[in-house]
Design an enzyme around this catalytic site. Structure first.
Site, mmCIF file in Angstrom:
data_model
loop_
_atom_site.group_PDB
_atom_site.id
_atom_site.type_symbol
_atom_site.label_atom_id
_atom_site.label_comp_id
_atom_site.label_asym_id
_atom_site.label_seq_id
_atom_site.Cartn_x
_atom_site.Cartn_y
_atom_site.Cartn_z
ATOM 1 C CD GLU A 74 -18.187 23.020 23.641
ATOM 2 O OE1 GLU A 74 -17.347 23.903 23.922
ATOM 3 O OE2 GLU A 74 -18.253 22.471 22.517
ATOM 4 N N GLY B 136 -18.710 20.044 16.694
ATOM 5 C CA GLY B 136 -17.500 19.226 16.759
ATOM 6 C C GLY B 136 -17.674 17.813 16.229
ATOM 7 N N GLY C 115 -16.109 26.763 15.619
ATOM 8 C CA GLY C 115 -15.175 26.259 16.622
ATOM 9 C C GLY C 115 -13.884 25.797 15.970
ATOM 10 N N GLY C 116 -13.806 24.494 15.700
ATOM 11 C CA GLY C 116 -12.571 23.877 15.210
ATOM 12 C C GLY C 116 -11.938 24.594 14.028
ATOM 13 C CG HIS D 140 -20.766 27.225 23.523
ATOM 14 N ND1 HIS D 140 -20.630 25.873 23.713
ATOM 15 C CD2 HIS D 140 -20.421 27.464 22.238
ATOM 16 C CE1 HIS D 140 -20.207 25.322 22.582
ATOM 17 N NE2 HIS D 140 -20.078 26.274 21.668
ATOM 18 C CB SER E 162 -19.767 20.506 11.779
ATOM 19 O OG SER E 162 -19.561 19.675 12.910
ATOM 20 C CG ASN F 207 -15.984 29.159 21.081
ATOM 21 O OD1 ASN F 207 -15.038 29.385 21.835
ATOM 22 N ND2 ASN F 207 -17.041 28.450 21.441
ATOM 23 C CD1 TRP F 208 -10.034 30.432 17.897
ATOM 24 C CD2 TRP F 208 -8.216 31.179 18.989
ATOM 25 N NE1 TRP F 208 -9.251 31.116 16.995
ATOM 26 C CE2 TRP F 208 -8.130 31.586 17.641
ATOM 27 C CE3 TRP F 208 -7.196 31.556 19.865
ATOM 28 C CZ2 TRP F 208 -7.057 32.327 17.146
ATOM 29 C CZ3 TRP F 208 -6.131 32.298 19.383
ATOM 30 C CH2 TRP F 208 -6.057 32.684 18.031
ATOM 31 C CE LYS F 209 -16.269 25.003 20.660
ATOM 32 N NZ LYS F 209 -17.050 23.819 20.327
ATOM 33 C CD GLU G 279 -22.635 27.322 18.396
ATOM 34 O OE1 GLU G 279 -21.749 27.475 17.553
ATOM 35 O OE2 GLU G 279 -22.411 27.130 19.594
HETATM 36 P P1 PGA Z 1 -17.440 23.460 15.762
HETATM 37 O O1 PGA Z 1 -17.923 24.233 17.083
HETATM 38 O O2 PGA Z 1 -17.338 24.450 14.653
HETATM 39 O O3 PGA Z 1 -16.092 22.875 16.156
HETATM 40 O O4 PGA Z 1 -18.457 22.399 15.485
HETATM 41 C C1 PGA Z 1 -18.907 25.218 16.988
HETATM 42 C C2 PGA Z 1 -19.147 25.871 18.330
HETATM 43 O O5 PGA Z 1 -19.161 25.184 19.365
HETATM 44 O O6 PGA Z 1 -19.326 27.095 18.380
#
Ligand code: PGA
Length: 247
Positions: free
Chosen positions: A93, A167, A228-229, A91, A207, A9-11, A161
């Site tokens: 967020e 993150g 994500g990251g 998600h 993470s 997920n590149w967000k 998650e």
């Molecule tokens: P992260 O994000 O790997 O940067 O912790 C995971 C996500 O939000 O899917």
């Protein structure tokens, strides 16, 4: 057996030059038996899907309505029209910053399925929920509210998650991951029967990095990761895909 899926997920990261990472990743892959999905920002869906590599493309959200006066939103049919095959829904967020409720996510799931997309449905508790011992209640309620009738292993992937792990570099203990994934598996079997319930992929997210992925994938009901990251650079994501292939 559920498929093994490594989803990135590149967000809100990446302009056209980020597609070079996709090409680099495609050059290292495919890894046998692993479905690799990258979910770039909406602006990159068309060029990403047009790369036509073995990497599947997904969106990070879609609207529940088919079309209409929804400025700034994109429909599930528009996502499918880009060549994308997946869409992340619910998600944390989006639940947090856009006030999405389980009912909203449920409606989006219907829209995604109607457009032929596979939905990656995200669930997870806050740190306060975990500290109060409410994790399974919260995740169970999210599942009950967000997952409509009609889920199949083809149209649905679940991603657990924990919000406090996203993150932050904080990863749950293996026991905490196993507890939630075993619970989700049991819920799915209960609702959908053994055949479908056991075949829906359950991803862990929060993470995940190259150096913790192999341990996380040891759990029987962890069938992959939503990253994500560490999905932004091919060099960081490839070891996670390799760990999944080796699991
Ligand atoms: P992260 O994000 O790997 O940067 O912790 C995971 C996500 O939000 O899917």
């Amino acid at each position: 057996m559920p498929p093994k899926i490594a989803a990135g997920n590149w967000k809100m990261n990446g302009t056209q030059s980020a597609l070079d990472e996709l090409d680099t990743l495609a050059g290292i892959l495919p890894k046998d038996g692993v479905e690799v999905v990258i979910c770039p920002p909406a602006t990159l869906l068309v060029p990403a899907a047009a790369r036509g590599s073995a990497i599947a493309i997904g969106a990070q959200d879609c609207h529940a309505a088919e079309k209409g006066a929804h400025t700034g939103d994109i429909s599930a049919a528009m996502v499918a029209d880009t060549g994308a095959a997946y869409v992340i829904l619910g998600h944390s967020e989006r639940r947090d910053a856009h006030g999405e409720t389980d009912a909203d996510v449920n409606a989006k799931m219907h829209a995604a399925w109607a457009a032929g997309l596979t939905a990656i449905l995200c669930l997870g508790e806050s740190e306060a929920d975990r500290d109060a011992g409410r994790t399974l209640d919260v995740v169970g309620a999210q599942l009950a509210g967000s997952l409509p009738q009609g889920a199949t292993p083809d149209n649905t992937v679940l991603a657990y998650e924990p919000i406090w792990a996203i993150g932050t570099g904080k990863v749950p203990t293996q026991e905490q991951i196993v507890d939630v994934h075993d619970f989700l598996r049991a819920q799915l079997v209960d609702r959908l029967g053994a055949q479908s319930g056991n075949a829906i992929a359950l991803l862990y997210g929060g993470s995940v990095k190259g150096d913790n992925a192999a341990t996380i994938f040891e759990a029987q009901n962890v069938n992959g990761a939503l990253v994500g990251g560490a999905s932004l650079k091919a060099a960081d994501f490839a070891p996670i895909v390799s760990a999944l292939a080796a699991s």
